[in-house]
Design an enzyme around this catalytic site. Structure first.
Site, PDB file in Angstrom:
ATOM      1  N   HIS A  12      41.076  53.116  31.578  1.00 32.82           N
ATOM      2  CA  HIS A  12      39.959  54.059  31.737  1.00 32.82           C
ATOM      3  C   HIS A  12      40.227  55.058  32.867  1.00 32.82           C
ATOM      4  O   HIS A  12      39.306  55.484  33.554  1.00 32.82           O
ATOM      5  CB  HIS A  12      38.646  53.289  31.957  1.00 32.82           C
ATOM      6  CG  HIS A  12      38.638  52.390  33.152  1.00 32.82           C
ATOM      7  ND1 HIS A  12      37.961  51.171  33.189  1.00 32.82           N
ATOM      8  CD2 HIS A  12      39.203  52.512  34.376  1.00 32.82           C
ATOM      9  CE1 HIS A  12      38.135  50.619  34.374  1.00 32.82           C
ATOM     10  NE2 HIS A  12      38.879  51.407  35.122  1.00 32.82           N
ATOM     11  N   HIS A  59      32.818  51.265  39.561  1.00 29.65           N
ATOM     12  CA  HIS A  59      33.722  51.359  40.713  1.00 29.65           C
ATOM     13  C   HIS A  59      32.925  51.642  41.988  1.00 29.65           C
ATOM     14  O   HIS A  59      33.176  52.632  42.683  1.00 29.65           O
ATOM     15  CB  HIS A  59      34.773  52.423  40.465  1.00 29.65           C
ATOM     16  CG  HIS A  59      35.646  52.147  39.271  1.00 29.65           C
ATOM     17  ND1 HIS A  59      35.211  52.283  37.972  1.00 29.65           N
ATOM     18  CD2 HIS A  59      36.935  51.707  39.186  1.00 29.65           C
ATOM     19  CE1 HIS A  59      36.195  51.959  37.143  1.00 29.65           C
ATOM     20  NE2 HIS A  59      37.244  51.601  37.845  1.00 29.65           N
ATOM     21  N   HIS A 193      48.340  48.445  37.880  1.00 25.99           N
ATOM     22  CA  HIS A 193      48.216  49.563  38.825  1.00 25.99           C
ATOM     23  C   HIS A 193      47.695  49.092  40.173  1.00 25.99           C
ATOM     24  O   HIS A 193      46.998  48.084  40.263  1.00 25.99           O
ATOM     25  CB  HIS A 193      47.372  50.713  38.272  1.00 25.99           C
ATOM     26  CG  HIS A 193      45.898  50.483  38.050  1.00 25.99           C
ATOM     27  ND1 HIS A 193      45.385  49.493  37.250  1.00 25.99           N
ATOM     28  CD2 HIS A 193      44.821  51.154  38.516  1.00 25.99           C
ATOM     29  CE1 HIS A 193      44.064  49.583  37.214  1.00 25.99           C
ATOM     30  NE2 HIS A 193      43.683  50.572  37.990  1.00 25.99           N
ATOM     31  N   GLU A 240      41.775  44.426  36.577  1.00 19.14           N
ATOM     32  CA  GLU A 240      40.900  45.023  35.555  1.00 19.14           C
ATOM     33  C   GLU A 240      41.228  44.486  34.160  1.00 19.14           C
ATOM     34  O   GLU A 240      40.387  44.499  33.267  1.00 19.14           O
ATOM     35  CB  GLU A 240      41.024  46.555  35.565  1.00 19.14           C
ATOM     36  CG  GLU A 240      40.394  47.202  36.788  1.00 19.14           C
ATOM     37  CD  GLU A 240      40.358  48.734  36.725  1.00 19.14           C
ATOM     38  OE1 GLU A 240      39.647  49.320  37.542  1.00 19.14           O
ATOM     39  OE2 GLU A 240      41.038  49.346  35.876  1.00 19.14           O
TER      40      GLU A 240
END
Ligand code: DHB
Ligand code: FE
Length: 279
Positions: A12, A59, A193, A240
């Site tokens: 995303h 977030h 990431h 995530e």
């Protein structure tokens, strides 16, 4: 009865939404990725369910770190795209499905998943970017959405296994919804990431590709990954990926892989997407 038809996993990355919003998708950096989106969009154009359950993380946009729920279901009629610092994205309002959302909440809690509930929640890039990837830039999103927010940003996060089991419980709940509607489920975020710290920029194609392979044929292997596995192998934000386990847990044991995309880099991440149909 409601029928769960398919699942999608997708990163995303906010830059993907920004590239679309600012007309940059023709630029060299983006061309190949957006070419890779074409089969995703073609599949979604042909397979629009009545509602998509979108498993994502806020977030620290709408939720304060002072009060962060482990699992939270959105039961509102509508969810406004959030302002993440430069104004809300100019994308359509996200229309909810309160009847199914409340059915899920009730059944999940009775099934021992103690969901938090919100009827007032602005949705950030974690939810709106996957919608843009799937549906491009329509005047209105073609399907309703139930936002399911997972804490992947503040310790202690739920385990990969808990997320898989939540998916299984969601499936039981969907199967018992009395209306004849079709349902999709999306897991968002990842893949490997890390946005800050000494290892910022780390990506791990071997780990990501194994995760994608296992998503199809050995989801229990992905459900057995520990938080340490994710941090060590996939960077601090690789956690995530546990949200993809919610999606996978909701599908049949046997699934058909319709499409897969893997592309490095997209911003700081290895971008991944997969579409899985119940078989
Ligand atoms: C990036 C990726 C994310 O998943 C996110 O939530 C924010 C930023 C990035 O790579 O830029
Ligand atoms: Fe993210």
């Amino acid at each position: 009865m409601a029928r769960l038809i398919a699942g999608m996993g997708t990163s995303h990355v906010p830059g993907v939404g920004a590239a679309m919003d600012n007309g940059k998708t023709h630029e060299d950096y983006w061309v190949e990725l957006f070419k890779g989106f074409e089969p995703i969009r073609a599949w979604h154009a042909k397979n629009v369910p009545d509602v998509n359950i979108i498993v994502f993380n806020d977030h620290a946009t709408s939720m304060s770190l002072n009060h962060y729920s482990t699992f939270m279901m959105g039961v509102a009629e509508q969810f406004q795209p959030a302002d993440e610092g430069w104004g809300p994205r100019k994308v359509p309002m996200v229309e909810g499905h309160p009847e199914l959302a409340w059915h899920l909440v009730e059944n999940l809690i009775l099934d021992e998943f103690d969901m938090a509930v919100t009827a007032d929640f602005d949705v950030d890039h974690g939810l709106t970017v996957p919608l843009s990837i799937a549906y491009d830039q329509p005047d209105a999103w073609p399907a309703k959405v139930i936002p399911l927010c997972v804490n992947v940003i503040q310790y202690p996060q739920p385990t990969a296994l808990r997320c898989f089991k939540l998916g299984q419980a969601i499936r039981r709940a969907v199967d018992s919804f009395p209306e004849d509607i079709t349902v999709g489920i999306w897991g968002t975020g990842g893949l490997s990431h890390q946005l800050g710290g000494e290892r910022a920029g780390v990506v791990n194609p071997d780990f990501d590709k194994r995760f994608l392979d296992n998503l199809v044929s050995d989801p229990i292997a992905n459900a057995s990954l520990t938080h340490t596995d994710f941090i060590r192998e996939a960077g601090s934000e690789g956690i995530e990926m546990i949200m993809w386990n919610v999606m996978r847990g909701a599908l049949d044991e046997d699934v058909r892989e319709v499409y897969r995309l893997y592309h490095i880099p997209v911003s700081a991440t290895a971008y991944g997407a997969i579409i899985l149909e119940n078989s």
